[in-house]
Design a protein around this motif. Structure first.
Motif: not given
Length: 275
Positions: A104-118
Motif C-alpha cells: 500500500k503506497a505510503g502506508a508504512l511511512a504514514k504509520l511511522r509518522e503517526q507512531a512518532k507523533e503518538n
C-alpha cells in the motif's frame, strides 16, 4: 500515561493537502484550522462542529508544545511502538507487518509518522504530570486520608458476592433494582495475601453492605458486594502517607492536564473566523 490524548480519537488524519476547500475556520498561533479539518473530525467523532473545533485547537496546542519543548521519539522507540502494533495485528514481528504494508503506497511511512507523533504526545503528557503539584502537601494528604479512611482499611478476610456481566449498564441495574438478567454471581472469601491489589482496594474502600464501583475485567465487567469484613483496622496515616500522595496525584492527573492546556490556550493567539 501512554496514549490518553484526545487527539488519538481523530485518527491523526487531519488534512494538510490543500484542504482549504471551504476556507479557514480558525488559526492557532497563525497555524490554520480549515473547515475541512472540522468536517473530518465531526464525522469521525460524531460531535458538533464547535466541539470539533475545540478538539483541533487542543491538537494544535499540543503540537506547538511538543516543538517548543523539543520532545521527540527516537528511532528505537518508534520501531518498538511499530513492533507492538504489528503484534496487535497478528504479525510475529515488524518486518512481516512492513512487508504487508509495502503493498500500500505510503502506508508504512504514514504509520511511522503517526507512531512518532503518538510517542511525542505521550512525552508531553508525562512532562505535564511530572510538574510539581502545590496541592499535594502533607496537610492536604492528611485531609484526603481522613475523608477516605475506608481506602486505608485492612482486614484479615472479607466475604463478598462477585457480580459479572458483559456490560457495565447491566451491573448498574443490579445496583439500582437488585436483579438483572445476564449476570453471574459468585460467593467468595477474599484474603489479602492471595487477592489482586485492585480487588483489595475496592473492597477496603466499600462499607459492609455496599457495592464496589464497577470495573472492567478482560472482556467483562465486575463488581463486588461486601457482606462482611473480619478484623477491619484503619492503617495509621504515617504508614500510608506515601501511598496517599500517590493516590492524590493519580486522581489529579486529568485536572493537571486540563489546567495546563487552559493556561496555554489563554496565552495562545487564537482567532476564530466568524461565518
Amino acid at each position: 500515561m501512554k496514549k490518553i490524548f484526545l487527539s488519538l480519537a481523530l485518527g491523526l488524519a487531519i488534512s494538510t493537502n490543500g484542504a482549504y476547500l471551504n476556507g479557514v475556520a480558525a488559526t492557532v498561533n497563525n497555524e490554520p484550522i480549515t473547515d475541512y479539518d472540522v468536517e473530518l473530525v465531526v464525522k469521525r467523532m460524531n460531535i458538533t462542529p464547535n466541539e470539533a473545533l475545540n478538539v483541533l485547537i487542543r491538537d494544535k496546542l499540543e503540537l506547538s508544545q511538543i516543538k517548543e519543548l523539543g520532545l521527540s521519539a527516537s528511532e528505537s522507540e518508534i520501531n518498538e511502538e511499530l513492533s507492538q502494533i504489528a503484534k496487535q495485528n497478528g504479525y510475529s514481528d515488524l518486518a512481516s507487518y512492513a512487508q504487508v504494508l509495502s503493498h500500500k503506497a505510503g502506508a508504512l511511512a504514514k504509520l511511522r509518522e503517526q507512531a512518532k507523533e503518538n510517542l511525542s504526545r505521550g512525552k508531553l503528557y508525562d512532562f505535564i504530570i511530572s510538574q510539581p503539584n502545590d496541592n499535594i502537601t502533607r496537610a492536604n494528604a492528611m485531609r484526603f486520608y481522613e475523608q477516605n479512611r475506608g481506602m486505608f482499611t485492612r482486614f484479615s478476610s472479607a466475604k463478598v458476592t462477585r457480580y459479572m456481566a458483559k456490560s457495565g449498564a447491566t451491573l448498574g441495574r443490579v445496583k439500582a433494582q437488585g436483579l438483572a438478567s445476564g449476570v453471574t454471581t459468585t460467593a467468595m472469601t477474599i484474603y489479602p495475601g492471595s487477592a489482586d491489589n485492585r480487588v483489595l482496594n475496592l473492597i477496603a474502600a466499600a462499607n459492609v453492605g455496599d457495592f464496589t464501583p464497577i470495573v472492567r475485567e478482560g472482556d467483562s465487567y465486575v463488581m463486588y458486594k461486601v457482606n462482611s469484613k473480619e478484623n477491619p483496622q484503619v492503617v495509621a496515616f504515617e504508614e500510608v502517607e506515601q501511598n496517599v500522595a500517590t493516590m492524590m496525584a493519580e486522581q489529579e492527573k486529568e485536572a493537571l492536564i486540563a489546567d495546563y492546556f487552559n493556561k496555554l490556550r489563554a496565552k495562545a493567539n487564537i482567532e476564530i473566523i466568524k461565518r
